[in-house]
Scaffold this active site. Structure first.
Site, PDB file in Angstrom:
ATOM      1  N   HIS A 116      -8.647   0.964 -40.824  1.00 21.91           N
ATOM      2  CA  HIS A 116      -7.732   0.187 -41.711  1.00 21.91           C
ATOM      3  C   HIS A 116      -8.790  -0.496 -42.674  1.00 21.91           C
ATOM      4  O   HIS A 116      -9.521  -0.813 -42.109  1.00 21.91           O
ATOM      5  CB  HIS A 116      -6.799  -0.402 -41.325  1.00 21.91           C
ATOM      6  CG  HIS A 116      -5.526  -0.933 -42.065  1.00 21.91           C
ATOM      7  ND1 HIS A 116      -4.478   0.028 -42.112  1.00 21.91           N
ATOM      8  CD2 HIS A 116      -5.409  -1.973 -42.865  1.00 21.91           C
ATOM      9  CE1 HIS A 116      -3.348  -0.601 -43.053  1.00 21.91           C
ATOM     10  NE2 HIS A 116      -4.201  -1.797 -43.708  1.00 21.91           N
ATOM     11  N   ASP A 145       6.461  -5.988 -41.233  1.00 21.25           N
ATOM     12  CA  ASP A 145       5.288  -5.898 -42.115  1.00 21.25           C
ATOM     13  C   ASP A 145       5.703  -5.224 -43.326  1.00 21.25           C
ATOM     14  O   ASP A 145       5.275  -5.582 -44.454  1.00 21.25           O
ATOM     15  CB  ASP A 145       4.024  -5.205 -41.606  1.00 21.25           C
ATOM     16  CG  ASP A 145       2.784  -5.216 -42.750  1.00 21.25           C
ATOM     17  OD1 ASP A 145       2.526  -6.090 -43.144  1.00 21.25           O
ATOM     18  OD2 ASP A 145       2.447  -4.090 -42.931  1.00 21.25           O
ATOM     19  N   ARG A 186       4.899 -10.076 -50.413  1.00 24.61           N
ATOM     20  CA  ARG A 186       3.496 -10.799 -50.753  1.00 24.61           C
ATOM     21  C   ARG A 186       2.814 -10.332 -52.075  1.00 24.61           C
ATOM     22  O   ARG A 186       2.308 -10.959 -52.701  1.00 24.61           O
ATOM     23  CB  ARG A 186       2.644 -10.613 -49.339  1.00 24.61           C
ATOM     24  CG  ARG A 186       2.768 -11.362 -48.425  1.00 24.61           C
ATOM     25  CD  ARG A 186       2.145 -11.111 -47.052  1.00 24.61           C
ATOM     26  NE  ARG A 186       0.742 -10.993 -47.023  1.00 24.61           N
ATOM     27  CZ  ARG A 186      -0.291 -10.130 -46.867  1.00 24.61           C
ATOM     28  NH1 ARG A 186       0.062  -9.148 -46.038  1.00 24.61           N
ATOM     29  NH2 ARG A 186      -1.530 -10.385 -46.797  1.00 24.61           N
ATOM     30  N   SER A 235      -0.623  -8.555 -40.739  1.00 25.86           N
ATOM     31  CA  SER A 235      -0.278  -7.425 -41.411  1.00 25.86           C
ATOM     32  C   SER A 235      -0.902  -6.032 -40.705  1.00 25.86           C
ATOM     33  O   SER A 235      -0.263  -5.084 -40.523  1.00 25.86           O
ATOM     34  CB  SER A 235      -0.526  -7.738 -42.763  1.00 25.86           C
ATOM     35  OG  SER A 235      -0.290  -6.248 -43.347  1.00 25.86           O
ATOM     36  N   LYS A 256       0.508  -3.278 -37.827  1.00 26.50           N
ATOM     37  CA  LYS A 256       0.546  -1.968 -38.105  1.00 26.50           C
ATOM     38  C   LYS A 256      -0.019  -1.064 -37.077  1.00 26.50           C
ATOM     39  O   LYS A 256       0.305  -0.100 -36.605  1.00 26.50           O
ATOM     40  CB  LYS A 256       0.110  -1.542 -39.357  1.00 26.50           C
ATOM     41  CG  LYS A 256       1.090  -1.972 -40.345  1.00 26.50           C
ATOM     42  CD  LYS A 256       0.826  -1.336 -42.041  1.00 26.50           C
ATOM     43  CE  LYS A 256      -0.509  -1.903 -42.390  1.00 26.50           C
ATOM     44  NZ  LYS A 256      -0.101  -3.127 -43.330  1.00 26.50           N
TER      45      LYS A 256
HETATM   46  N1  URA Z   1      -4.044  -4.397 -45.974  1.00 27.71           N
HETATM   47  C1  URA Z   1      -2.937  -4.646 -45.179  1.00 27.71           C
HETATM   48  O1  URA Z   1      -2.308  -3.782 -44.572  1.00 27.71           O
HETATM   49  N2  URA Z   1      -2.272  -5.724 -45.267  1.00 27.71           N
HETATM   50  C2  URA Z   1      -2.918  -6.745 -45.831  1.00 27.71           C
HETATM   51  O2  URA Z   1      -2.413  -8.036 -45.913  1.00 27.71           O
HETATM   52  C3  URA Z   1      -4.091  -6.505 -46.644  1.00 27.71           C
HETATM   53  C4  URA Z   1      -4.581  -5.315 -46.461  1.00 27.71           C
END
Ligand code: URA
Length: 440
Positions: free
Chosen positions: A82, A161, A168, A183, A187
């Site tokens: 990620h 999320d 957001r 966040s 995930k």
């Molecule tokens: N990527 C994400 O999944 N969440 C964030 O808040 C920032 C980047």
């Protein structure tokens, strides 16, 4: 528990208890708490911050807002990666299929564009038919069948999320360490991978502007991952200029396909080699990082990654003709070449401005749920440190109208700075945070 009181407590700088955090997350996920109250609490968190316990509680509450995948029946170590968000970041499109082609299952839940940064789901949706809303069963079946999944959160995985992320994006509440950690890690925890590689961006096109902030973010995410039994490593990478050349959804897919065909910009290729190498190493199929990186390089050159990407697109309902022939991606009606106003060295890029220019062109959202235009964007032909001659093409703007291309050009020209003196190219990575760097 009244949500107004929770907002007021955070507004006044108090710590929130686990119960208060859980009440907010479940209430908002169910739809009992309206967007305006959730936005107020998010802004209070941006301004007041959260301590380590609050961040861990928020992350777990968000992960537990839906199903937590049990992938124990998927053979092999399931790996995930990620990015904390950047400009021109198409790395997932490349590394997920390559790593899967090399034998490690990759099950990844991605996001949409967020603020000035692009999102993998929006990029993938530029391939007609590509589905980003797999159910939990589809996620698991596909992971077992072809070893790779790139989907969104709608499959009852971390639904809190999914909702908070969209809110957001349009309420100025993105750049906050607790909100980014929760966040991303909610995930990652929900998607069930055993090993996770985090690409933590720092610079003008990242949510973390200093190395110190990026390290703090990396350490928090590695710590939370470890606490729930996952192997996690974070690489801190430079985001003070777009990654690769293309910024904008289908333009980035085309650039990713170039890399999967063994070409593409060398900085993007090297970045992908490092991240995919970490995934192989963490997943236990490479003896060391050097061997891992070489294996990935081979898979780019021999087409194994491209074949796996095609399989992925087919499995998720996408039109594979676009993979075979990227010239099928529709181009924007207006293509404007921008020339260097002077000779010199490119010394600095306000990369967030490049991202915002693409959002304004229609490639991102200004209000929740807005439809985006996949064809618009910007291609940068120069990197920091490059010498340019006066009148040399430095950018190409892909726009819907002449007027929008002119506005983008002037915004982009304000984002680029030139110097008469030679300037060093920017490094790709600054640091690596692994288990040993995190004091429990
Ligand atoms: N990527 C994400 O999944 N969440 C964030 O808040 C920032 C980047």
């Amino acid at each position: 528990m009244r949500i107004v009181e929770i907002i007021e407590r955070k507004r006044d700088g108090h710590r929130l208890s686990r119960d208060e955090i859980a009440a907010f997350v479940s209430g908002y996920t169910r739809g009992d708490i309206p967007d305006y109250q959730a936005s107020a609490l998010l802004m209070a968190i941006v301004l007041r911050g959260m301590d380590d316990t609050e961040v861990a509680d928020l992350t777990l509450a968000m992960a537990e807002s839906g199903e937590i995948l049990d992938l124990s029946d998927v053979p092999g170590t399931v790996v995930d990666k990620h990015s904390t968000g950047g400009i021109g970041d198409k790395v997932s499109l490349i590394v997920a299929p390559v790593v899967a082609a090399l034998g490690l299952p990759v099950g990844k839940m991605s996001g949409r564009g967020l603020g000035f940064s692009g999102g993998t789901l929006d990029k993938l949706e530029s391939i007609p038919g590509y589905r980003v809303d797999l159910t939990v069963d589809e996620f698991k079946q596909q992971l077992r069948r072809i070893g790779v999944v790139l989907t969104g959160q709608s499959a009852n995985l971390a639904p809190a999320d999914a909702k908070l992320y969209a809110l957001r994006d349009v309420t100025g509440t993105v750049p906050s360490l607790p909100l980014i950690v929760s966040s991303i890690m909610s995930k990652k925890i929900a998607a069930g991978a055993d090993a996770i590689v985090l690409d933590v961006k720092v610079g003008s096109g990242a949510f973390m502007r200093t190395l110190e902030e990026a390290r703090a973010l990396a350490v928090d995410m590695v710590r939370i991952g470890q606490a729930v039994g996952r192997k996690v490593v974070a690489r801190i990478s430079n985001m003070s200029e777009p990654l690769g050349h293309a910024v904008g959804n289908s333009l980035e897919v085309v650039e990713a396909l170039d890399v999967l065909r063994g070409g593409g910009p060398s900085t993007l290729v090297d970045h992908c080699l490092a991240i995919a190498g970490e995934m192989l190493y963490l997943g236990g199929v490479a003896a060391d990082l050097t061997q891992a990186t070489q294996t990935v390089a081979d898979a780019l050159v021999n087409g194994a990654g491209l074949r796996k990407f095609r399989e992925l697109v087919e499995a998720q309902g996408g039109d594979v003709r676009y993979v075979d022939d990227p010239s099928l991606f529709p181009s924007a009606p207006v293509i404007r070449r921008v020339l260097a106003p002077r000779a010199g060295y490119l010394s600095q890029v306000a990369a967030d401005e490049v991202g915002l220019a693409v959002v304004a062109l229609g490639g991102g959202r200004e209000v929740k749920g807005q439809a985006i235009d996949h064809a618009v964007g910007v291609v940068m032909h120069v990197k920091v440190g490059d010498r340019v001659g006066k009148g040399q093409p430095i950018l190409t703007v892909h726009a819907r109208t002449e007027q929008e291309s002119v506005v983008a050009e002037s915004r982009l020209m304000r984002a680029l700075h030139f110097s008469d003196e030679p300037v060093a190219a920017l490094p790709l990575f600054y640091d690596r945070i692994g288990a040993a760097d995190v004091v429990r």
